[in-house]
Design a protein around this motif. Sequence first.
Motif, PDB file in Angstrom:
ATOM      1  N   MET A 107       0.851  10.219  -4.084  1.00 17.37           N
ATOM      2  CA  MET A 107       0.503   9.453  -2.906  1.00 17.37           C
ATOM      3  C   MET A 107       1.801   9.002  -2.237  1.00 17.37           C
ATOM      4  O   MET A 107       2.684   8.439  -2.875  1.00 17.37           O
ATOM      5  N   THR A 108       1.867   9.238  -0.950  1.00 18.55           N
ATOM      6  CA  THR A 108       3.082   8.876  -0.213  1.00 18.55           C
ATOM      7  C   THR A 108       3.097   7.373   0.079  1.00 18.55           C
ATOM      8  O   THR A 108       2.079   6.682  -0.064  1.00 18.55           O
ATOM      9  N   THR A 151       3.334   6.001   2.953  1.00 20.05           N
ATOM     10  CA  THR A 151       2.451   5.753   4.098  1.00 20.05           C
ATOM     11  C   THR A 151       1.003   5.636   3.640  1.00 20.05           C
ATOM     12  O   THR A 151       0.260   4.756   4.085  1.00 20.05           O
ATOM     13  N   GLU A 152       0.600   6.510   2.722  1.00 21.17           N
ATOM     14  CA  GLU A 152      -0.773   6.453   2.189  1.00 21.17           C
ATOM     15  C   GLU A 152      -1.006   5.162   1.409  1.00 21.17           C
ATOM     16  O   GLU A 152      -2.073   4.547   1.510  1.00 21.17           O
ATOM     17  N   LYS A 153       0.000   4.776   0.652  1.00 19.33           N
ATOM     18  CA  LYS A 153      -0.113   3.528  -0.115  1.00 19.33           C
ATOM     19  C   LYS A 153      -0.237   2.327   0.826  1.00 19.33           C
ATOM     20  O   LYS A 153      -1.040   1.422   0.595  1.00 19.33           O
ATOM     21  N   THR A 157      -1.385   2.392   3.884  1.00 16.83           N
ATOM     22  CA  THR A 157      -2.706   2.491   4.501  1.00 16.83           C
ATOM     23  C   THR A 157      -3.777   1.952   3.562  1.00 16.83           C
ATOM     24  O   THR A 157      -4.683   1.218   3.971  1.00 16.83           O
ATOM     25  N   LYS A 158      -3.669   2.281   2.288  1.00 12.12           N
ATOM     26  CA  LYS A 158      -4.625   1.802   1.281  1.00 12.12           C
ATOM     27  C   LYS A 158      -4.534   0.287   1.145  1.00 12.12           C
ATOM     28  O   LYS A 158      -5.558  -0.411   1.081  1.00 12.12           O
ATOM     29  N   ASP A 184      -3.503  -1.818   3.429  1.00  9.96           N
ATOM     30  CA  ASP A 184      -4.068  -2.382   4.659  1.00  9.96           C
ATOM     31  C   ASP A 184      -5.593  -2.412   4.592  1.00  9.96           C
ATOM     32  O   ASP A 184      -6.226  -3.402   4.971  1.00  9.96           O
TER      33      ASP A 184
END
Length: 64
Positions: free
Chosen positions: A1-2, A4-6, A8-9, A11
């Motif tokens: 998981m990048t 940015t994905e982390k 987003t998660k 958030d």
Amino acid sequence: MTITEKITKIDADLVVLDEELDTARERLNELTREIRDLNERINEIPKERATLKEVKTTLESLDS
């Protein structure tokens, strides 16, 4: 998981937690109002009791 994905998660999790917090606050406010109403009702009981005693006394005197 990048990263940015982390982010987003995180958030998304924060949004859910904010909604849960709002719901909990609303429920707390409801309970606070209910407690206030119950306290007012409890405070009325002695007055109602006194009124009932007066009615009882009146009825007893009429029955005599």
